[in-house]
Motif scaffolding. Structure first.
Motif, short mmCIF file in Angstrom:
data_model
loop_
_atom_site.label_atom_id
_atom_site.label_comp_id
_atom_site.label_asym_id
_atom_site.label_seq_id
_atom_site.Cartn_x
_atom_site.Cartn_y
_atom_site.Cartn_z
N PHE A 40 0.85 -1.20 0.00
CA PHE A 40 0.00 0.00 0.00
C PHE A 40 0.88 1.24 0.00
O PHE A 40 1.95 1.25 0.60
N ASN A 48 -5.52 9.34 4.43
CA ASN A 48 -4.94 8.26 3.65
C ASN A 48 -4.38 7.16 4.54
O ASN A 48 -4.59 5.97 4.29
N ALA A 52 -5.88 3.39 4.61
CA ALA A 52 -4.98 2.29 4.26
C ALA A 52 -4.92 1.25 5.38
O ALA A 52 -4.94 0.04 5.12
N GLN A 55 -8.12 -0.82 5.46
CA GLN A 55 -8.08 -1.82 4.39
C GLN A 55 -7.10 -2.95 4.73
O GLN A 55 -7.41 -4.13 4.51
N VAL A 88 -1.85 -0.94 -4.17
CA VAL A 88 -3.02 -0.17 -3.78
C VAL A 88 -2.62 1.25 -3.42
O VAL A 88 -1.67 1.47 -2.66
N SER A 90 -4.65 4.05 -1.62
CA SER A 90 -5.92 4.09 -0.89
C SER A 90 -6.72 5.36 -1.10
O SER A 90 -7.92 5.38 -0.83
N GLU A 91 -6.08 6.43 -1.55
CA GLU A 91 -6.79 7.71 -1.61
C GLU A 91 -6.23 8.59 -2.72
O GLU A 91 -5.25 9.30 -2.54
N VAL A 263 -10.21 4.97 -4.53
CA VAL A 263 -9.12 3.99 -4.43
C VAL A 263 -8.63 3.68 -5.83
O VAL A 263 -9.41 3.63 -6.79
N PHE A 280 -12.27 -3.75 -2.71
CA PHE A 280 -11.86 -2.36 -2.88
C PHE A 280 -12.92 -1.56 -3.65
O PHE A 280 -13.16 -0.39 -3.35
N ASN A 283 -15.51 -0.03 -1.35
CA ASN A 283 -15.11 0.93 -0.32
C ASN A 283 -15.77 2.28 -0.56
O ASN A 283 -15.52 2.95 -1.57
#
Length: 335
Positions: A40, A48, A52, A55, A88, A90-91, A263, A280, A283
């Protein structure tokens, strides 16, 4: 003594029971679709890091995966995601990346996933500053009040705290600054990190010093402080597109648009792990809940993983919608 027939029957029943138990135990043990560590991107801002870690906790405890978080920043994270060094991100704040995101998608190595929430960006002053100077309402008005925001290194100019160095919002903030003609009256100061930016703002706020700065929301700082947005010219899509370009030849000021936050996944990772991609893709988070989670982090002084666990305990109605029931049960047992 048992007869041979009864003995065999007992042995078969015992074996069935044993194998049945073993089969159930195996089914309860999740096997991750990815037989390696899932990486990640760890951008330095709070939302963020919390998302993360939410997740990661679900992947590790619900899906049986191994995960890691690698420190990075917006632009380097996008490149790493394309290369596969990250699986990944995340943001992603879409408007901050502008054409860079579109270009990356066109190259075909990343995919958009879950729509988290809609954030926003703005230029702010504290409410107490606006009360001192009621005519200070727009970003362009700052030039008339440069002496009230004195830069310690260039006392003849005011200081405006722009986006942290290395973030792509730095490009937009600086282009707006130039478009408003603030170069002669203000220094566009770029803190070395998000932590440095936050510390400077909080320090001046506590001392009731006048301060003007760029910031984004959801963040604990915007949630907790009493701030006023400085007005910018009406949003214009074409003008904003140029503002996101480091080579914008004729920047013209435009308000920030609302900012879709989502994501993003490395495409090969998404293809190799369809169950995880489904997770994902699901989310999503009400902005008031991520705001409350960020406020909890700020007030408690917790680390991001501690705050992630707080969220998982506090808001099961949100995250259980992202996963199948068996995954949700395993996560709950791990909390």
């Amino acid at each position: 003594m048992l007869s041979t027939k009864k003995l065999l029957s007992t042995m078969v029943a015992t074996a069935a029971l044993l194998f049945g138990t073993a089969t159930t135990a195996t089914a309860d043990e999740p096997v991750c679709e990815i037989d390696r560590v899932i990486n990640f991107g760890g951008m330095s801002w709070e939302s963020n890091l919390i998302i993360a870690d939410i997740q990661r906790f679900i992947l590790e405890n619900g899906y049986g995966c191994q995960t890691d978080i690698l420190p990075t920043e917006t632009l380097t994270a996008l490149t790493a995601l394309e290369r596969g060094d990250l699986d990944v991100n995340s943001e992603i704040w879409l408007n901050s990346l502008g054409t860079l995101w579109d270009e990356a998608v066109t190259r075909g190595h990343i995919v958009k996933s879950g729509d988290l929430y809609v954030g926003y960006e703005a230029w702010f002053i504290p409410k107490y500053t606006q009360e001192r100077f009621p005519d200070l309402k727009t970003a362009s008005d700052l030039a008339k009040y440069k002496d009230e925001f004195q830069d310690p290194e260039e006392p003849g100019k005011g200081r405006f705290y722009g986006c942290p160095a290395g973030w792509n919002c730095e490009v937009v903030s600086l282009n707006i600054f130039k478009a408003l003609g603030l170069d002669d009256s203000f220094v566009h100061y770029q803190p070395g990190s998000a932590a440095a930016q936050k510390a400077a703002i909080m320090s001046d706020y506590r001392r009731k010093n006048n301060i003007a700065f760029y910031y984004w929301h959801p963040t604990p700082l915007v949630s907790l402080l009493d701030l006023v947005e400085l007005e910018l010219p009406e949003y214009d899509e074409d003008k904003h597109k140029c503002l996101t370009d480091v080579d914008c030849q004729n920047p013209q000021a435009s308000a920030y648009p609302t900012n879709p936050v989502f994501v993003a996944l490395n495409k090969q990772f998404a293809e190799d792990a369809p169950q995880l991609k489904t997770f994902f893709d699901s989310n999503t988070m009400p902005i008031e809940i991520i705001g409350a989670t960020l406020a909890e982090m700020e007030e408690s002084g917790s680390e991001s993983m501690e705050t992630a666990i707080w969220f998982l305990n506090k808001y099961p109605e949100v995250w259980t919608e992202w996963v199948p029931n068996d995954v949700a049960e395993r996560v709950k047992q791990a909390l």
